[in-house]
Design an enzyme around this catalytic site. Sequence first.
Site, PDB file in Angstrom:
ATOM      1  N   ASP A  16      46.981  36.290  50.917  1.00  0.00           N
ATOM      2  CA  ASP A  16      46.774  37.047  49.747  1.00  0.00           C
ATOM      3  C   ASP A  16      45.731  38.404  49.910  1.00  0.00           C
ATOM      4  O   ASP A  16      45.435  38.227  51.196  1.00  0.00           O
ATOM      5  CB  ASP A  16      46.094  36.303  48.666  1.00  0.00           C
ATOM      6  CG  ASP A  16      45.701  36.905  47.488  1.00  0.00           C
ATOM      7  OD1 ASP A  16      46.525  37.715  47.054  1.00  0.00           O
ATOM      8  OD2 ASP A  16      44.513  36.611  46.878  1.00  0.00           O
ATOM      9  N   GLU A 156      35.973  36.299  40.212  1.00  0.00           N
ATOM     10  CA  GLU A 156      35.234  36.000  41.481  1.00  0.00           C
ATOM     11  C   GLU A 156      33.693  35.843  41.095  1.00  0.00           C
ATOM     12  O   GLU A 156      33.032  35.347  41.889  1.00  0.00           O
ATOM     13  CB  GLU A 156      35.515  37.243  42.372  1.00  0.00           C
ATOM     14  CG  GLU A 156      36.950  37.473  42.823  1.00  0.00           C
ATOM     15  CD  GLU A 156      37.151  37.890  44.059  1.00  0.00           C
ATOM     16  OE1 GLU A 156      36.096  38.673  44.670  1.00  0.00           O
ATOM     17  OE2 GLU A 156      38.099  37.956  44.471  1.00  0.00           O
ATOM     18  N   CYS A 187      48.833  37.626  37.981  1.00  0.00           N
ATOM     19  CA  CYS A 187      47.790  37.544  39.215  1.00  0.00           C
ATOM     20  C   CYS A 187      47.182  36.271  39.645  1.00  0.00           C
ATOM     21  O   CYS A 187      46.961  35.389  38.652  1.00  0.00           O
ATOM     22  CB  CYS A 187      46.692  38.618  38.650  1.00  0.00           C
ATOM     23  SG  CYS A 187      45.493  38.717  40.011  1.00  0.00           S
TER      24      CYS A 187
END
Length: 267
Positions: A16, A156, A187
């Site tokens: 990724d 994140e 995503c």
Amino acid sequence: MSRGPGRAEQPIGVFDSGIGGLTVVRALRRLLPGERIVYLGDTARVPYGNKSHATIERYALQAGQILGRHDPKLMVIACNTASAHGLAALQAAAPCPVIGVIEPGAEAAAAAKGPVGIMGTLATVQSGAYEDAIRRRNPGALIHSLACPLLVSFAEEGWLDDPITDAICRRYLNQIPFEVRTIVLGCTHYPILMPSLARTRPGTTWLDSGELAAQAVEDILRGSLGFRTGSARGDLRILLTDAGTRLQEIGARFLGEPLETVELVEL
């Protein structure tokens, strides 16, 4: 490519643009606990979502070269952006089968009743890869695609149960017509935000491209490559191109288990 008896014992290679693809690894570990996995996160160059096709394609080929050193039986591009822009090139260059996360998600979306929504990075949405893949299966599909660039940062940061995250999700989702009741999370960061997404769009069926990709891997292993033998849980190696200060904390959040050790590699 050899497919002898020992081939089934080889690891699955996964990569990724960063650590978001660990949601795909989490799905693989749950569905196929006996499989060995080598994961590469290109944390030095994340995000891919705002880069050009040529750059993303080059990054995908470089990631494939690193994973190729581990002699994987299969590679998974656990990134929708890299799947949209680098899958064909890596399939042509890799010594083993390669799959992305878009086709499994598109297959599920094409089978849904009514219009479908696609949430993804700017590069994924601009590529039209989901629309093309869905319409190959369902030419009359009504598709509403939406770029949601801020969501990666919220995932994140770990703002998973926060009114600000709810507000941003609502701002994005209000741009998708309310009659759309099936939405693809295009995503691999987005499943982390499911609490906010579900609150702001109740009654929606969410298609997790990572979960669907893991099911596709299971089908491939059953069909040709073979499952690893033995009852022991397969080992997991984490390779990263850069190690940030909060890496283990954030990575564990995506993986769903402690992220104890990582290895740094150079591209």
